[in-house]
Design a protein around this motif. Sequence first.
Motif, mmCIF file in Angstrom:
data_model
loop_
_atom_site.group_PDB
_atom_site.id
_atom_site.type_symbol
_atom_site.label_atom_id
_atom_site.label_comp_id
_atom_site.label_asym_id
_atom_site.label_seq_id
_atom_site.Cartn_x
_atom_site.Cartn_y
_atom_site.Cartn_z
ATOM 1 N N TYR A 157 0.799 6.835 -6.740
ATOM 2 C CA TYR A 157 -0.180 7.471 -6.942
ATOM 3 C C TYR A 157 -0.207 9.114 -6.880
ATOM 4 O O TYR A 157 -0.344 9.819 -7.977
ATOM 5 C CB TYR A 157 -1.588 7.334 -6.247
ATOM 6 N N GLN A 158 0.499 9.341 -5.772
ATOM 7 C CA GLN A 158 0.438 10.990 -5.562
ATOM 8 C C GLN A 158 1.670 11.506 -6.274
ATOM 9 O O GLN A 158 1.353 12.770 -6.721
ATOM 10 C CB GLN A 158 0.918 10.894 -4.117
ATOM 11 N N ARG A 180 0.878 -1.295 0.087
ATOM 12 C CA ARG A 180 -0.050 0.020 -0.295
ATOM 13 C C ARG A 180 0.753 1.340 0.155
ATOM 14 O O ARG A 180 0.556 2.356 -0.739
ATOM 15 C CB ARG A 180 -0.892 0.007 1.277
ATOM 16 N N LYS A 181 1.995 1.337 0.705
ATOM 17 C CA LYS A 181 2.849 2.392 0.729
ATOM 18 C C LYS A 181 3.326 2.687 -0.673
ATOM 19 O O LYS A 181 3.236 4.090 -0.976
ATOM 20 C CB LYS A 181 3.951 2.299 1.668
ATOM 21 N N THR A 212 0.568 4.261 -2.720
ATOM 22 C CA THR A 212 -0.110 5.522 -2.544
ATOM 23 C C THR A 212 1.254 6.381 -2.971
ATOM 24 O O THR A 212 0.792 7.383 -3.459
ATOM 25 C CB THR A 212 -0.063 5.569 -1.117
#
Length: 298
Positions: free
Chosen positions: A232-233, A225-226, A229
């Motif tokens: 994505y950002q 997940r890290k 994310t």
Amino acid sequence: MPSGILGFPVAPFAQNGKLDENAFAANLNFLLDAEVSSLFIACGSGEYQSLTRSEYQQMIEIALSITDMKVPVFSGVGGQLEQALDLAQLSQNLGVDGYLILPPYLVHGEQEGLYQYYKLIAESTDLQAIIYQRDSVVFQTETLKKLAQIPQVVGFKDGRGIMEQITELKQEIGNELVWMNGLPFAEITQPIYHSLGFQSYSSAISNYIPHISKLFYQAIQQDDRKTITTLYQEVLLPINRVRKKRAGYAVSLIKSGMEIMGLPVGESVRAPLIPVEKEHYQELAAILTHTMDRFPPT
């Protein structure tokens, strides 16, 4: 059948407006070096709607020569029915592994009409056929169930993103088909599709930053997940914001990204698509500069 990251090369055009065969070959070699699982020739990113029959054949012949059976090669067929049937036969004669059946553009058919359209094309050759749900095409469960019973139909690619419908299709049909995420900039939605059992997606950014697509795909597979994310950002959402600024950037922004990354294919696209505007080109260039600094290829 292909899985993982699917390669969709562009159709480079020279200054005289003709297909640039050398640039196309370079695009293919780059994707092969990036280890995409398959190549889809003359589909949406390859400006299928604007190609002549001769250009279509050129692209397939170049792809088959370069890949030399290293990965599966699929062509795009669709639009006007007789043209689709002609190109399906041509694809089989040239030796591709299968084809992606694109929508019957500008026609909103009933379910029986859609069934007959896809059935006629799928059964017209012995090749593997992948059904593409996009634009005017939305399948009811029973319609796709019938299509899945056709021996040539082996896959389903979704380009609509109607989650309730996709969930029902996947639950009702299951492993009878290979499921592919075909939304524009598919990385944005792949974590959701992955949770529904979609194991592959078409990657536009693999044409210019394939290491990011690969890193993202691995993060999804590992439920990291890290990393998801962070990508994505810092990369994916910023590029997607540029992509959404003009209709047609889903294609033309790929060419700009390739130019920025030193993979010249020209920025020319055929109407009704438009080239990326200078301001948006510069925004993309800044994002890619940051991407390479922050996530250099290993």
